[in-house]
Design a protein around this motif. Sequence first.
Motif, PDB file in Angstrom:
ATOM      1  N   TYR A  16       0.876  -1.163   0.000  1.00  0.00           N
ATOM      2  CA  TYR A  16       0.000   0.000   0.000  1.00  0.00           C
ATOM      3  C   TYR A  16       0.918   1.219   0.000  1.00  0.00           C
ATOM      4  CZ  TYR A  16      -3.360  -3.592   1.108  1.00  0.00           C
ATOM      5  OH  TYR A  16      -4.125  -4.732   1.050  1.00  0.00           O
ATOM      6  N   LYS A  17       1.190   1.677  -1.214  1.00  0.00           N
ATOM      7  CA  LYS A  17       2.181   2.747  -1.388  1.00  0.00           C
ATOM      8  C   LYS A  17       1.624   4.097  -0.957  1.00  0.00           C
ATOM      9  CE  LYS A  17       4.544   4.993  -5.220  1.00  0.00           C
ATOM     10  NZ  LYS A  17       4.910   4.859  -6.644  1.00  0.00           N
ATOM     11  N   VAL A  18       2.485   4.883  -0.314  1.00  0.00           N
ATOM     12  CA  VAL A  18       2.110   6.236   0.101  1.00  0.00           C
ATOM     13  C   VAL A  18       2.799   7.260  -0.809  1.00  0.00           C
ATOM     14  CG1 VAL A  18       2.325   7.936   1.963  1.00  0.00           C
ATOM     15  CG2 VAL A  18       1.670   5.570   2.498  1.00  0.00           C
ATOM     16  N   ALA A  19       4.085   7.060  -1.058  1.00  0.00           N
ATOM     17  CA  ALA A  19       4.829   8.024  -1.864  1.00  0.00           C
ATOM     18  C   ALA A  19       6.153   7.432  -2.305  1.00  0.00           C
ATOM     19  CB  ALA A  19       5.079   9.300  -1.074  1.00  0.00           C
ATOM     20  N   GLU A  20       6.732   8.102  -3.304  1.00  0.00           N
ATOM     21  CA  GLU A  20       8.009   7.656  -3.847  1.00  0.00           C
ATOM     22  C   GLU A  20       8.774   8.860  -4.360  1.00  0.00           C
ATOM     23  OE1 GLU A  20       7.321   4.960  -7.097  1.00  0.00           O
ATOM     24  OE2 GLU A  20       9.448   4.478  -7.294  1.00  0.00           O
ATOM     25  N   LYS A  35      -3.178   2.787  13.236  1.00  0.00           N
ATOM     26  CA  LYS A  35      -3.684   3.198  11.925  1.00  0.00           C
ATOM     27  C   LYS A  35      -2.714   4.242  11.350  1.00  0.00           C
ATOM     28  CE  LYS A  35      -7.759   5.144   9.713  1.00  0.00           C
ATOM     29  NZ  LYS A  35      -9.116   5.662   9.872  1.00  0.00           N
ATOM     30  N   GLY A  36      -2.210   3.984  10.157  1.00  0.00           N
ATOM     31  CA  GLY A  36      -1.278   4.934   9.538  1.00  0.00           C
ATOM     32  C   GLY A  36       0.178   4.635   9.815  1.00  0.00           C
ATOM     33  N   HIS A  37       0.476   3.449  10.303  1.00  0.00           N
ATOM     34  CA  HIS A  37       1.875   3.043  10.539  1.00  0.00           C
ATOM     35  C   HIS A  37       2.572   2.921   9.181  1.00  0.00           C
ATOM     36  CE1 HIS A  37       4.653  -0.121  12.729  1.00  0.00           C
ATOM     37  NE2 HIS A  37       5.333   0.629  11.880  1.00  0.00           N
ATOM     38  N   VAL A  38       3.526   3.812   8.947  1.00  0.00           N
ATOM     39  CA  VAL A  38       4.206   3.883   7.644  1.00  0.00           C
ATOM     40  C   VAL A  38       5.663   3.452   7.796  1.00  0.00           C
ATOM     41  CG1 VAL A  38       5.023   5.493   5.856  1.00  0.00           C
ATOM     42  CG2 VAL A  38       2.711   5.728   6.768  1.00  0.00           C
ATOM     43  N   LYS A  72       0.437  13.186   9.858  1.00  0.00           N
ATOM     44  CA  LYS A  72      -0.218  13.840  11.003  1.00  0.00           C
ATOM     45  C   LYS A  72      -1.509  14.543  10.568  1.00  0.00           C
ATOM     46  CE  LYS A  72       0.398  16.030  15.324  1.00  0.00           C
ATOM     47  NZ  LYS A  72      -0.794  16.799  15.253  1.00  0.00           N
ATOM     48  N   LYS A  73      -1.523  15.015   9.323  1.00  0.00           N
ATOM     49  CA  LYS A  73      -2.742  15.658   8.811  1.00  0.00           C
ATOM     50  C   LYS A  73      -3.825  14.621   8.512  1.00  0.00           C
ATOM     51  CE  LYS A  73      -0.338  19.609   6.853  1.00  0.00           C
ATOM     52  NZ  LYS A  73       0.411  20.068   5.679  1.00  0.00           N
ATOM     53  N   ALA A  74      -3.386  13.442   8.090  1.00  0.00           N
ATOM     54  CA  ALA A  74      -4.345  12.405   7.675  1.00  0.00           C
ATOM     55  C   ALA A  74      -4.930  11.635   8.852  1.00  0.00           C
ATOM     56  CB  ALA A  74      -3.660  11.427   6.716  1.00  0.00           C
ATOM     57  N   ILE A  75      -4.126  11.425   9.872  1.00  0.00           N
ATOM     58  CA  ILE A  75      -4.555  10.589  11.000  1.00  0.00           C
ATOM     59  C   ILE A  75      -4.532  11.433  12.284  1.00  0.00           C
ATOM     60  CG2 ILE A  75      -4.066   8.478  12.345  1.00  0.00           C
ATOM     61  CD1 ILE A  75      -4.603   7.769   9.427  1.00  0.00           C
ATOM     62  N   PRO A  76      -5.688  11.652  12.907  1.00  0.00           N
ATOM     63  CA  PRO A  76      -5.701  12.453  14.137  1.00  0.00           C
ATOM     64  C   PRO A  76      -4.847  11.769  15.209  1.00  0.00           C
ATOM     65  CG  PRO A  76      -7.933  12.052  13.325  1.00  0.00           C
ATOM     66  CD  PRO A  76      -7.021  11.173  12.533  1.00  0.00           C
ATOM     67  N   CYS A  77      -3.890  12.503  15.765  1.00  0.00           N
ATOM     68  CA  CYS A  77      -3.007  11.941  16.799  1.00  0.00           C
ATOM     69  C   CYS A  77      -2.249  13.093  17.442  1.00  0.00           C
ATOM     70  CB  CYS A  77      -2.009  10.944  16.201  1.00  0.00           C
ATOM     71  SG  CYS A  77      -0.908  11.662  14.965  1.00  0.00           S
ATOM     72  N   ILE A 122      -6.362   4.408   3.813  1.00  0.00           N
ATOM     73  CA  ILE A 122      -5.358   5.063   4.674  1.00  0.00           C
ATOM     74  C   ILE A 122      -4.205   5.585   3.817  1.00  0.00           C
ATOM     75  CG2 ILE A 122      -3.664   4.672   6.520  1.00  0.00           C
ATOM     76  CD1 ILE A 122      -5.653   2.430   7.567  1.00  0.00           C
ATOM     77  N   ALA A 123      -3.703   4.736   2.929  1.00  0.00           N
ATOM     78  CA  ALA A 123      -2.560   5.140   2.093  1.00  0.00           C
ATOM     79  C   ALA A 123      -2.923   6.342   1.216  1.00  0.00           C
ATOM     80  CB  ALA A 123      -2.100   3.964   1.228  1.00  0.00           C
ATOM     81  N   SER A 124      -4.114   6.307   0.625  1.00  0.00           N
ATOM     82  CA  SER A 124      -4.446   7.426  -0.273  1.00  0.00           C
ATOM     83  C   SER A 124      -4.759   8.688   0.514  1.00  0.00           C
ATOM     84  CB  SER A 124      -5.560   7.057  -1.256  1.00  0.00           C
ATOM     85  OG  SER A 124      -6.770   6.953  -0.578  1.00  0.00           O
ATOM     86  N   SER A 125      -5.277   8.516   1.728  1.00  0.00           N
ATOM     87  CA  SER A 125      -5.516   9.704   2.550  1.00  0.00           C
ATOM     88  C   SER A 125      -4.190  10.388   2.917  1.00  0.00           C
ATOM     89  CB  SER A 125      -6.281   9.277   3.808  1.00  0.00           C
ATOM     90  OG  SER A 125      -6.212  10.258   4.783  1.00  0.00           O
ATOM     91  N   ILE A 126      -3.185   9.612   3.301  1.00  0.00           N
ATOM     92  CA  ILE A 126      -1.874  10.211   3.625  1.00  0.00           C
ATOM     93  C   ILE A 126      -1.306  10.882   2.370  1.00  0.00           C
ATOM     94  CG2 ILE A 126       0.487   9.768   4.461  1.00  0.00           C
ATOM     95  CD1 ILE A 126      -0.735   7.150   5.784  1.00  0.00           C
ATOM     96  N   ALA A 127      -1.375  10.171   1.257  1.00  0.00           N
ATOM     97  CA  ALA A 127      -0.815  10.709  -0.001  1.00  0.00           C
ATOM     98  C   ALA A 127      -1.495  12.019  -0.393  1.00  0.00           C
ATOM     99  CB  ALA A 127      -0.971   9.664  -1.103  1.00  0.00           C
ATOM    100  N   SER A 128      -2.787  12.153  -0.053  1.00  0.00           N
ATOM    101  CA  SER A 128      -3.512  13.359  -0.453  1.00  0.00           C
ATOM    102  C   SER A 128      -2.989  14.607   0.258  1.00  0.00           C
ATOM    103  CB  SER A 128      -5.011  13.188  -0.195  1.00  0.00           C
ATOM    104  OG  SER A 128      -5.291  13.299   1.193  1.00  0.00           O
ATOM    105  N   PHE A 129      -2.273  14.429   1.352  1.00  0.00           N
ATOM    106  CA  PHE A 129      -1.732  15.586   2.084  1.00  0.00           C
ATOM    107  C   PHE A 129      -0.284  15.913   1.699  1.00  0.00           C
ATOM    108  CE2 PHE A 129      -5.316  14.452   4.847  1.00  0.00           C
ATOM    109  CZ  PHE A 129      -5.896  15.704   4.998  1.00  0.00           C
ATOM    110  N   LEU A 130       0.259  15.178   0.756  1.00  0.00           N
ATOM    111  CA  LEU A 130       1.646  15.448   0.347  1.00  0.00           C
ATOM    112  C   LEU A 130       1.719  16.570  -0.685  1.00  0.00           C
ATOM    113  CD1 LEU A 130       2.905  11.782   0.141  1.00  0.00           C
ATOM    114  CD2 LEU A 130       3.895  13.580   1.569  1.00  0.00           C
TER     115      LEU A 130
END
Length: 130
Positions: A16-20, A35-38, A72-77, A122-130
């Motif tokens: 589940y790729k986040v970025a490259e 949730k969101g362990h990268v 941090k933007k994608a996953i509240p913590c 989860i992966a696409s949500s993190i990627a959307s904040f990049l």
Amino acid sequence: MASIFSRIITGEIPCYKVAESETCFAFLDINPLAKGHVLVVPKIEVDYIFDLEEETYIEFQLFAKNIAIALKKAIPCERIGVTVIGLEVPHTHIHLIPINGVNDMNFTNKKIHFTKEEFEEIASSIASFL
Ligand code: 5GP
């Protein structure tokens, strides 16, 4: 033989790729502590983080920083916890883990199960904040 992470980077093994970037790769840990362990890896296959060439090390850390900011933007913590262990996979990697307390970084904690669809979201949500 190529490490499991090199095989993920080339696409031989799915993830589940986040970025490259040209030199680094980020994807979700398959057995997440939260949730969101990268996992963030340099494309070059070097076992021990402190054996990385200086330039690669800096690029790798800056890449991880950008992923952590998006995470941090994608996953509240409260924070993104950062750790390097590397006892299981001999290919340098940083764990980025959304945490609300120190116990959330305990690698002996039970791992969380997500469905394929949840991992993808989860992966696409993190990627959307990049
Ligand atoms: P470490 O080497 O830092 O002790 O742990 C390696 C991490 O890589 C573990 O958290 C484990 O869940 C993760 N991992 C191992 N194999 C795979 C894999 O094939 N795919 C993904 N996405 N993660 C993996």
